[in-house]
Design an enzyme around this catalytic site. Structure first.
Site, short mmCIF file in Angstrom:
data_model
loop_
_atom_site.label_atom_id
_atom_site.label_comp_id
_atom_site.label_asym_id
_atom_site.label_seq_id
_atom_site.Cartn_x
_atom_site.Cartn_y
_atom_site.Cartn_z
N ARG A 44 -10.77 -17.67 -1.30
CA ARG A 44 -9.23 -17.06 -1.46
C ARG A 44 -8.73 -17.54 -2.97
O ARG A 44 -7.99 -16.48 -3.54
CB ARG A 44 -8.15 -17.87 -0.42
CG ARG A 44 -6.57 -17.13 -0.84
CD ARG A 44 -5.91 -17.63 0.40
NE ARG A 44 -6.02 -18.68 1.28
CZ ARG A 44 -5.85 -19.80 1.15
NH1 ARG A 44 -5.57 -20.25 -0.11
NH2 ARG A 44 -6.28 -20.78 2.08
N TYR A 96 8.80 4.57 -5.26
CA TYR A 96 7.58 4.95 -4.42
C TYR A 96 8.27 4.48 -2.88
O TYR A 96 8.89 3.35 -3.00
CB TYR A 96 6.50 4.23 -4.58
CG TYR A 96 5.45 4.25 -3.85
CD1 TYR A 96 4.77 5.38 -3.30
CD2 TYR A 96 4.95 3.24 -2.80
CE1 TYR A 96 3.74 5.57 -2.49
CE2 TYR A 96 4.25 3.34 -1.83
CZ TYR A 96 3.51 4.23 -1.64
OH TYR A 96 2.47 4.45 -0.61
N ASP A 168 5.41 0.16 -12.72
CA ASP A 168 4.29 0.58 -11.88
C ASP A 168 3.68 1.65 -12.63
O ASP A 168 4.22 3.01 -12.69
CB ASP A 168 5.13 1.17 -10.66
CG ASP A 168 3.99 1.75 -9.44
OD1 ASP A 168 2.74 1.77 -9.81
OD2 ASP A 168 4.28 1.51 -8.24
N LYS A 193 -5.33 4.86 -6.32
CA LYS A 193 -5.21 5.97 -6.95
C LYS A 193 -6.39 6.22 -8.02
O LYS A 193 -7.29 6.29 -7.90
CB LYS A 193 -3.65 6.08 -7.30
CG LYS A 193 -2.88 5.61 -6.19
CD LYS A 193 -2.75 6.28 -5.15
CE LYS A 193 -2.02 5.88 -4.08
NZ LYS A 193 -0.80 5.45 -4.14
#
Ligand SMILES: *Cc1c(COP(=O)(O)O)cnc(C)c1O
Length: 393
Positions: A44, A96, A168, A193
């Site tokens: 992690r 978004y 972003d 994306k």
């Protein structure tokens, strides 16, 4: 970075010479003595495959450190955890939808206030910025109406109030736009994306410039644990290998498709930052180095949900699906898909009309894509004529 720099920013494996980054599918790392290890103790906290991806995206965005998360929203969530109760955010008004949901339905109840502002006019930020403002949250271009905000100007305003600017950069990608060089403090991506580029994974990234922010995000990433696993880290590196090649092709196709759409009789408005008629074209031209992205949206003269549905169900190469940025072209109807949960009046106010259609141009031959749209428009126009004749009969 150009295609050469991207490919050679990815290291070969020093142990074996493997030209592809190895997938370290492990939960833990054996230590020589307590606390004596090779830089990795638990997966992690750190994983060599993820580390290779994080170094790569930091270089891509001209930042100092990158962090990979399970999804774009997990990356956004990590940035929000920089805040404390009572802090305020100023965010672009057509943010978004998933970020809006996270801000409103998760973080508001922890005492974080968000002001939504049309950031295409930087002055609007001055109306609500104050000493409690900690973040200014921009997307440029936005989704789906592709509005552009001036990152440099907004960064100047933010820094005079000691607020951080988050960009972003999902729609522009680092091929077109480098927010950290324009003064932003934090870049986030939905790796799902353009960076992944093949619609075969979900991932998120945070890239920062200052060591102070790097330390904070590293702490949050380990403390909250929303990391990207080694298989998807590998797949994302693999996608990024061709980012520049894909994105430039997609921009070129989108330019041609936008010009084609302008000539179509059934179309009312075309939204594409590359068009000189776009309201923020001038700033887009400078800020995005002449690359305007692969996403276009448009509305129809017959501004109804039904008219848009008739088109999005008729295309062959443009597949009807949410998401964007992949090698295969996608078409979507925001009013019934990505923006369905937003009340109609608010949706229309933010520019998402009933007939709005969004295209994500893939890497197919552009002539095939144009023909695909042409045949869908023709079918719909013909049907309309036929149905009008039927009514007259
Ligand atoms: C898709 C998207 C996100 C969210 O990313 P996920 O990977 O779906 O969690 C955030 N911002 C923008 C601009 C996006 O398009």
């Amino acid at each position: 970075m150009n295609q050469t720099e991207i490919l050679h920013a990815i290291p070969c494996d020093p142990l074996t010479g493997s030209i592809s980054v190895p997938i370290y599918q492990t939960a833990t790392f054996v230590q020589e003595a307590p606390g004596v290890h090779k830089g990795y103790d638990y997966a992690r906290s750190n994983n060599p495959t993820r580390a290779a991806l994080e170094t790569l995206v930091a270089k891509l965005e001209h930042g100092k450190a990158g962090f990979a998360f399970a999804t774009g929203l997990a990356a956004i969530d990590a940035v929000l955890k920089l805040l404390s109760s009572g802090d305020e955010i100023i965010a672009v008004d057509d943010i978004y939808g998933g970020a809006f949901r996270l801000f409103t339905h998760v973080y508001q109840k922890f005492g974080i206030k968000v002001h939504y502002v049309d950031t295409t006019k930087a002055e609007n930020i001055l109306d609500c910025i104050n000493e409690k403002t900690k973040l200014i949250w921009i997307e440029s271009p936005t989704n789906p109406t592709l509005k552009i905000s001036d990152i440099q100007r907004i960064s100047h305003i933010a820094h005079s109030y000691k607020a951080w600017v988050v960009v972003d950069n999902t729609f522009a990608t680092p091929v077109a736009q480098l927010p950290l060089l324009l003064g932003a403090d934090i870049v986030i991506h939905s790796g799902t994306k353009y960076l992944g580029g093949h619609s075969d994974l979900v991932a998120g990234l945070v890239i920062v410039e200052s060591p102070e922010l790097a330390e904070k995000i590293k702490f949050i990433q380990n403390a909250s644990g929303g990391i990207l696993g080694p298989q998807d880290s590998w797949l994302l590196i693999r996608g990024i290998e061709t980012l520049s090649l894909r994105f430039k092709h997609q921009c070129e196709s989108a330019n041609k498709i936008a010009a084609f759409l302008l000539q179509c009789e059934i179309i009312d408005e075309v939204f594409y930052p590359g068009l000189t008629t776009h309201q923020n074209h001038e700033i887009a031209k400078v800020q995005q180095n002449g690359y305007y992205g692969g996403v276009i949206s448009f509305t129809l003269h017959e501004d109804t949900i039904e008219a848009a549905t008739a088109i999005v169900t008729q295309t062959k190469y443009f597949k009807l699906a949410e998401s964007l940025g992949g090698v295969k072209s996608l078409i979507c109807q925001p009013s019934l898909m990505t923006h369905k949960s937003i009340p109609r009046e608010i949706r229309i106010q933010s520019g998402v009309k009933d007939s709005l259609i969004r295209l994500s141009c893939g890497i197919e031959e552009v002539e095939d894509l144009i023909q695909d749209l042409q045949q869908a428009f023709a079918l719909v126009s013909n049907n309309k004529i036929v149905s009008q004749e039927l009514i007259q009969d």
